[in-house]
Design an enzyme around this catalytic site. Structure first.
Site, mmCIF file in Angstrom:
data_model
loop_
_atom_site.group_PDB
_atom_site.id
_atom_site.type_symbol
_atom_site.label_atom_id
_atom_site.label_comp_id
_atom_site.label_asym_id
_atom_site.label_seq_id
_atom_site.Cartn_x
_atom_site.Cartn_y
_atom_site.Cartn_z
ATOM 1 N N ASP A 1 2.764 1.592 10.007
ATOM 2 C CA ASP A 1 3.241 1.118 8.705
ATOM 3 C C ASP A 1 4.657 0.599 8.818
ATOM 4 O O ASP A 1 5.529 1.260 9.401
ATOM 5 C CB ASP A 1 3.258 2.283 7.703
ATOM 6 C CG ASP A 1 2.096 2.228 6.732
ATOM 7 O OD1 ASP A 1 1.481 1.148 6.571
ATOM 8 O OD2 ASP A 1 1.790 3.281 6.140
ATOM 9 N N LYS B 1 1.229 -2.608 9.581
ATOM 10 C CA LYS B 1 0.618 -2.716 8.247
ATOM 11 C C LYS B 1 1.730 -2.915 7.213
ATOM 12 O O LYS B 1 2.762 -2.253 7.282
ATOM 13 C CB LYS B 1 -0.191 -1.458 7.917
ATOM 14 C CG LYS B 1 -0.749 -1.458 6.479
ATOM 15 C CD LYS B 1 -1.871 -0.453 6.271
ATOM 16 C CE LYS B 1 -1.437 0.948 5.962
ATOM 17 N NZ LYS B 1 -0.580 1.094 4.753
ATOM 18 N N ASP C 1 3.291 5.539 6.527
ATOM 19 C CA ASP C 1 4.584 5.964 5.984
ATOM 20 C C ASP C 1 4.403 7.182 5.081
ATOM 21 O O ASP C 1 5.376 7.731 4.554
ATOM 22 C CB ASP C 1 5.317 4.812 5.282
ATOM 23 C CG ASP C 1 4.532 4.226 4.126
ATOM 24 O OD1 ASP C 1 3.392 4.657 3.882
ATOM 25 O OD2 ASP C 1 5.066 3.311 3.470
ATOM 26 N N SER C 2 3.143 7.646 4.952
ATOM 27 C CA SER C 2 2.884 8.940 4.306
ATOM 28 C C SER C 2 3.539 10.065 5.115
ATOM 29 O O SER C 2 3.636 11.191 4.636
ATOM 30 C CB SER C 2 1.381 9.186 4.163
ATOM 31 O OG SER C 2 0.705 8.930 5.379
ATOM 32 N N GLU D 1 -6.674 0.620 -1.564
ATOM 33 C CA GLU D 1 -6.443 2.010 -1.969
ATOM 34 C C GLU D 1 -6.677 2.185 -3.465
ATOM 35 O O GLU D 1 -6.136 1.446 -4.293
ATOM 36 C CB GLU D 1 -4.990 2.411 -1.608
ATOM 37 C CG GLU D 1 -4.671 3.849 -2.007
ATOM 38 C CD GLU D 1 -3.407 4.404 -1.347
ATOM 39 O OE1 GLU D 1 -2.843 3.762 -0.437
ATOM 40 O OE2 GLU D 1 -2.997 5.509 -1.756
HETATM 41 O O1 KIV Z 1 0.721 5.769 4.650
HETATM 42 C C1 KIV Z 1 -0.485 6.006 4.601
HETATM 43 O O2 KIV Z 1 -0.949 7.124 4.916
HETATM 44 C C2 KIV Z 1 -1.381 4.962 4.142
HETATM 45 C C3 KIV Z 1 -2.814 5.304 3.926
HETATM 46 C C4 KIV Z 1 -2.962 6.117 2.705
HETATM 47 C C5 KIV Z 1 -3.681 4.116 3.906
HETATM 48 O O3 KIV Z 1 -0.963 3.866 3.927
#
Ligand code: KIV
Length: 271
Positions: free
Chosen positions: A90, A120, A51-52, A189
């Site tokens: 995510d 996730k 979700d980044s 993290e």
């Molecule tokens: O959303 C994301 O990129 C993440 C990673 C930083 C593990 O959850």
């Protein structure tokens, strides 16, 4: 028959075998077809449709605004570019915290509409009911503890988590609860390296770190960060393998110059 049919796909079982054999697991984020194709061709084990995407693709300050539909769009693009890697998607903020029924229907939408292989979720004991319900539907779940960006307004800052004993104890309890529920891997993290290493030793579930030191079972980075496309994010844990921001900038400058001067296109580039 697919030309790729003899490729050994990475599954959740493969990741467990890798931990058991002491082989490090490699994971990067990916949000689109073209990048996913390159990452997969390189031989990465897991692509996380993080979700980044809310930050690096959409330019939001946090991961909170991205929607389930947008995550499904990114994930389906990634899946089309992948031949070998396990694709983990995510679950966005608001799609699983309300109740476990809603969590399951969000996870089912992700699996059906994107073709991803697993989901996730961020959190520990407070989301255990959702994790268990998703698992009962046969959907593999990856956990995420430590700094969980969807809770940034609760934390107030992106500093290292679990430095204090009570938070470290709580984190260990959460890892064990997620492992007992049946998560196939857990991301830790931004926590102290010695705590992460201790956790990875104490549990059988694979532990993937980001800013959690080298004593865990694998590593994940955000692809735009490790390529140096994003020049505004420079935390200590990040190793930059390129300075693509500068390289791309130079290419764009050259193109602008060539068009303005009439050098592009030349005869060989014309019909
Ligand atoms: O959303 C994301 O990129 C993440 C990673 C930083 C593990 O959850």
């Amino acid at each position: 028959m697919s030309v790729h049919s003899n490729v050994k796909k990475v599954t959740t079982h493969v990741l467990q075998e890798m931990k058991n054999a002491g082989e490090k697991i490699t994971m990067l984020t990916g949000y689109d077809y073209t990048m996913a194709r390159i990452i997969d061709t390189a031989g990465i084990d897991v692509i996380l449709v993080g979700d980044s995407a809310s930050n690096v693709m959409a330019g939001h300050e946090t991961t909170l605004p991205i929607t389930l539909d947008q995550m499904i769009y990114h994930a389906s693009s990634v899946v089309r570019g992948v031949n070998r890697a396990l694709v983990v998607v995510d679950m966005p903020f608001g799609s699983y915290q309300g109740n476990s029924k809603e969590a399951l229907s969000s996870a089912i939408r992700i699996m059906k509409e994107s073709g991803g292989h697993a989901v996730k979720l961020e959190g520990g004991q407070e989301i255990l009911e959702s994790v268990s319900r998703i698992l009962t539907a046969g959907i593999p779940v990856m956990g995420h503890l430590g700094l969980t960006p969807q809770s940034i307004y609760k934390f107030g800052t992106y500093v290292v988590r679990a430095r204090e004993e009570d938070e470290a104890d709580r984190l260990i309890e959460d890892v064990k609860a997620l492992e007992a529920a049946g998560c196939f891997a857990i991301v830790l993290e931004k926590i102290p390296a010695d705590l992460a290493a201790r956790v990875a030793k104490e549990v059988t579930v694979p532990i993937i770190g980001i800013g959690a030191g080298g004593g865990v079972d694998g590593q994940v980075l955000v692809v735009h960060d490790m390529l140096g496309i994003n020049n505004e994010f420079n935390p200590r844990f990040l190793r930059k393998y390129h300075n693509l921001f500068q390289e791309m900038l130079s290419s764009f400058h050259l193109y602008i110059e060539d068009v303005r001067s009439g050098d592009f296109p030349n005869e060989g580039e014309s019909y």
